[in-house]
Design a protein around this motif. Structure first.
Motif, short mmCIF file in Angstrom:
data_model
loop_
_atom_site.label_atom_id
_atom_site.label_comp_id
_atom_site.label_asym_id
_atom_site.label_seq_id
_atom_site.Cartn_x
_atom_site.Cartn_y
_atom_site.Cartn_z
N GLY A 62 -19.66 -25.79 43.34
CA GLY A 62 -21.05 -26.21 43.89
C GLY A 62 -21.51 -27.76 43.22
O GLY A 62 -22.60 -27.86 43.32
N GLY A 63 -20.30 -28.59 43.19
CA GLY A 63 -20.73 -29.86 42.70
C GLY A 63 -20.41 -29.95 41.03
O GLY A 63 -20.76 -28.90 40.29
N GLU A 64 -19.65 -30.80 40.39
CA GLU A 64 -19.07 -30.87 39.07
C GLU A 64 -20.11 -30.96 38.37
O GLU A 64 -21.21 -31.78 38.27
CB GLU A 64 -18.11 -31.80 39.16
N ASP A 91 -19.32 -39.81 36.63
CA ASP A 91 -20.35 -39.42 35.45
C ASP A 91 -20.85 -38.12 35.68
O ASP A 91 -21.51 -37.89 36.65
CB ASP A 91 -21.15 -40.54 35.51
N ILE A 92 -20.77 -37.35 34.83
CA ILE A 92 -21.25 -35.90 34.81
C ILE A 92 -22.72 -35.79 34.17
O ILE A 92 -23.11 -36.02 33.17
CB ILE A 92 -20.50 -34.68 34.07
N LYS A 93 -23.80 -35.73 35.33
CA LYS A 93 -25.21 -35.60 34.83
C LYS A 93 -25.89 -34.42 34.73
O LYS A 93 -27.11 -34.38 34.60
CB LYS A 93 -25.84 -36.81 35.51
N ASN A 94 -25.21 -33.31 35.04
CA ASN A 94 -25.65 -31.81 35.11
C ASN A 94 -24.96 -31.12 34.11
O ASN A 94 -23.81 -31.06 34.02
CB ASN A 94 -25.46 -31.57 36.39
N GLY A 95 -25.85 -30.12 33.48
CA GLY A 95 -25.24 -28.99 32.60
C GLY A 95 -25.49 -29.42 31.28
O GLY A 95 -25.72 -30.66 30.83
N THR A 96 -25.07 -28.42 30.31
CA THR A 96 -25.06 -28.74 28.91
C THR A 96 -23.91 -27.97 28.19
O THR A 96 -23.02 -27.35 29.03
CB THR A 96 -26.41 -27.98 28.45
#
Length: 589
Positions: free
Chosen positions: A428-430, A552-557
Motif C-alpha cells: 500500500g505504498g512504501e 525518500d521514505i516519509k511514512n512510518g517509524t
C-alpha cells in the motif's frame, strides 16, 4: 573498564579448580589479579584535523552484557583454543588513504588498492610481526596463520598457556540459560608487546550473531507438498517475487541495458548455518537464473543442511536479482565473534568480490569495544579495496537486544565503514517496516527495522555522514544507522521444499548488495571505479545532480524514531533506484 574479580575459598573451589590449586604460580596470579587492571596499546600520533581516525580502545575483558553472568566453574586447563591476534597497523596512513580514495577532488579518487598494496602501505611491519610471533611461541603458542594483509595472527594454545601468557583466568559462566566462557579481566601483556597488539579475539564465546530473518507465513496445509524442481505454483502467493522487487528498485531497467551481473562476483556471509542447494536451485529455476554458487569454508567445514533459512534467503534474493553473477558463500560453522571476524578477513584477503552481503547482527553490548574496533578496521580495509559491504540493521526496531523501550543498535551495521541497511514495507505504498501491534514481551525478529545512534564512543560520527536529517535532537556525536533501506516485509522464498513468506532486514541487505553489484558492472563498462564504501552513498544523497538515486521514505517509524525528509533512523536515505544510481555515478548515459 569494569573488571570482575572472583575470590574463591580454598575449601569451596568451583568445579575444575582443584587442578589450579596444584599450580602455585596460578594461586599467586589469582591474588595478583586483584591488583591488576587491563592494559592496552600505547597512544598513536595525533592525525591531522582533516583525517578521520577514531580512537583505539584498550584490550577488553568480557562484553558488558556478559558481566552479569554467574560463575559456574573454570575452563579445563588442557582445552585448546584458537585465537585471532590483532596487530598494530599504520592506522594514520589507512585513514588518509580512505579519505583520499573517496574524495572526488583528490587525485587518488577511486584508485582502490589490492591486498598486496594494503599489506605494504598499512600492514604491521616485519619487525612487529616477528616480535609478537616470537613472544607467543615462547609462551607455547602455535602460530597457525599470519594474514597476508599483515593485520592479524591466528594462534592456538591450551587454556593453561593462555592463562600464563595473558595473566587471566578463563571462567565458565551462565546467563539467562546460556553457558559461556570468558576471562576474569582484560589480558595483561608485557610492556614491549602491549603496544603491538590491538585485540585478542576468542577469549570468550559469549556473542552469538543472529540472522536478521523473520518468517511470516507458509503454504496452507492442503498445499504443503514439496514441488518438483521448477514448480513455481505457489511462488507469487507467498509474497513479493523477484520481478516485483526488480520493478520497485529499477533492476528491470538495468536488465534492459544488458546488465545482469555477467563477470561479477558477490560474497555472502553465513555463520553457524548452511543452506540446501535444492532450495536455491528451485528459486533460481523459477526466475530463469544461471545459478553459480561456490562455497568457501572458514574455520572449519559447515555441516550440510537447510540451516535456519538465512542462507536460503540471502542466496535466493541475490541469485534472482543478479541472475548472471557468481555467488561466493563464505561459511563458518560457528556464529561467534572470532569466526565472524575471520570470515570478513578472508573476504578482504581474497579480494575476489566487488560486493558483500551480511545479514547478521547483535547488540553492541554483546561484544567488546576491542572486537568492534578490529571488525571495523577490516571493513575500512575492504572499503579501500573498493568492496561495498551491506549489513542488515536488525529486526527488533530501535531495541536490538529485544527489550522493548531499551534503545540499542545492531553491530556490525553500526560500524562506520559498514553500509547499514534498514527495512521497508511495500504494501500500500512504501513505508518504514514496523509491527502494527508488537508483542512487547518478545521480539522474535518481528518488531521492525533497526536503527538509532551508536553508544560506542569508539564509533564517532564519520565526516561523510552528513546531510539533511543527519544532525537531529537524538544525535550524540556517534555513528548513526542505517544508511539506506529496502523491502523487508513479505518476501517470497523457497525453503525446505515449501514456498514461504518471510521478512526482516535480512532481505533488505541482499537486495542492496545485488543492486550495487549491477551498478558496479555498469561502472566497469565505462571505466569507472566501483561504488565502494559508505561515503559514496552520502555523496549520492547530497550531490545527486539531476538524478534521483533514492526513494525518500516519509511514512512510518521503527517504534521509536520517525521517518522524515532526507536521512532518518528507520530508513536512512531511503530505498534505491539502481538505474539512477548507475547514471549518477557515470555508469550509464
Amino acid at each position: 573498564m569494569k573488571v570482575v574479580h572472583i575470590v574463591a575459598s580454598m575449601t569451596r573451589l568451583p568445579r575444575g579448580a582443584r587442578r589450579i590449586a596444584q599450580q602455585p604460580w596460578l594461586i599467586g596470579m589469582l591474588a595478583a589479579l586483584l591488583l591488576l587492571s587491563g592494559c592496552g596499546g600505547s597512544p598513536e600520533p595525533q592525525p591531522s584535523r582533516s583525517t578521520y581516525l577514531p580512537p583505539l580502545p584498550a584490550l577488553s575483558g568480557l562484553p558488558t552484557a556478559a558481566l552479569q553472568g554467574k560463575l559456574i566453574g573454570l575452563l579445563p586447563l588442557d582445552q585448546t583454543l584458537q585465537l585471532t591476534i590483532g596487530l598494530k597497523i599504520n592506522r594514520q596512513a589507512l585513514a588518509q588513504a580512505a579519505q583520499d580514495i573517496y574524495d572526488p577532488s583528490s587525485p587518488r579518487y577511486g584508485q582502490y588498492l589490492s591486498p598486496q598494496q594494503v599489506a605494504e602501505q598499512f600492514g604491521a611491519d616485519a619487525e612487529t610481526v616477528q616480535h609478537v610471533t616470537t613472544w607467543l611461541t615462547q609462551q607455547g603458542f602455535q602460530v597457525v596463520n599470519a594474514s597476508p594483509l599483515r593485520t592479524t595472527l591466528t594462534v592456538q594454545a591450551t587454556v593453561l598457556q593462555i592463562a600464563k601468557a595473558f595473566q587471566i583466568v578463563l571462567q565458565q559462566r551462565s546467563l539467562n540459560g546460556q553457558d559461556f566462557f570468558g576471562p576474569n579481566q582484560a589480558p595483561v601483556l608485557p610492556a614491549d608487546i602491549a603496544p603491538l597488539v590491538t585485540a585478542i579475539i576468542g577469549l570468550d564465546n559469549f556473542a552469538h550473531f543472529q540472522g536478521q530473518l523473520s518468517r511470516l507465513h507458509s503454504s496452507s496445509p492442503q498445499q504443503k507438498q514439496s514441488p518438483k524442481l521448477g514448480d513455481c505454483t505457489l511462488y507469487s502467493l507467498m509474497g513479493l517475487t523477484r520481478d516485483q522487487l526488480a520493478q520497485a528498485y529499477s533492476f528491470d531497467a538495468l536488465y534492459k541495458q544488458g546488465i545482469r551481473g555477467q563477470g561479477m562476483k558477490i560474497g555472502i556471509v553465513e555463520v553457524g548455518e548452511s543452506y540446501d542447494r535444492h532450495d536455491v536451485a528451485n528459486y533460481a529455476a523459477c526466475n530463469d537464473v544461471n545459478l553459480q554458487v561456490r562455497n568457501v569454508d572458514v574455520d572449519g567445514r559447515v555441516p550440510a543442511g537447510p540451516g535456519a533459512g538465512e542462507g536460503a534467503l540471502d542466496l535466493e534474493l541475490i541469485a534472482g536479482l543478479a541472475p548472471q553473477a557468481q555467488l561466493i558463500d563464505y561459511q563458518s560453522p560457528q556464529p561467534d565473534d572470532k569466526s565472524f571476524l575471520d570470515v570478513l578477513n578472508r573476504i578482504a584477503v581474497d579480494d575476489e568480490v566487488q560486493v558483500a552481503s551480511i545479514s547478521y547482527g547483535i547488540g553492541e553490548g554483546q561484544v567488546t569495544p576491542a572486537y568492534m574496533a578490529q571488525y571495523g578496521q577490516t571493513l575500512q580495509l575492504m572499503a579501500v579495496e573498493g568492496i561495498s559491504v551491506f549489513i542488515s540493521s536488525g529486526d527488533c526496531a530501535a531495541f536490538t537486544d529485544g527489550v522493548f523501550g531499551q534503545l540499542v543498535v545492531s553491530f556490525p551495521a553500526s560500524a562506520p565503514w559498514a553500509i547499514g541497511v534498514g527495512g521497508t514495507s511495500l504494501k500500500g505504498g512504501e513505508r518504514a517496516w514496523e509491527a502494527g501491534s508488537p508483542d512487547k514481551s518478545k521480539c522474535g525478529n518481528t518488531w521492525g527495522t533497526g536503527g538509532g545512534v551508536s553508544q560506542n564512543k569508539n564509533f564517532p560520527l564519520p565526516p561523510w555522514q552528513a546531510g539533511q536529517g543527519v544532525q537531529n535532537s537524538f544525535s550524540n556525536g556517534n555513528r548513526q544507522v542505517p544508511d539506506v533501506a529496502a523491502a523487508a516485509d513479505g518476501i517470497a522464498i523457497y525453503y525446505q521444499g515449501f514456498w514461504l513468506g518471510v521478512g526482516g532486514t535480512s532481505a533488505a541487505a541482499p537486495i542492496w548488495a545485488a543492486g550495487a553489484l549491477l551498478v558496479d558492472q555498469a561502472l566497469r563498462k565505462q571505466g569507472k571505479p566501483n561504488l565502494g564504501g559508505p561515503p559514496t552513498i552520502y555523496q549520492l544523497a547530497n550531490h545527486p545532480g539531476k538524478f534521483h538515486p533514492f526513494h525518500d521514505i516519509k511514512n512510518g517509524t521503527n517504534l521509536y524514531y520517525k521517518t522524515g525528509p532526507g536521512w532518518d533512523y528507520p530508513t536512512g536515505w531511503g530505498t534505491p533506484n539502481f538505474l539512477e544510481i548507475a547514471r549518477a555515478l557515470g555508469g550509464l548515459s
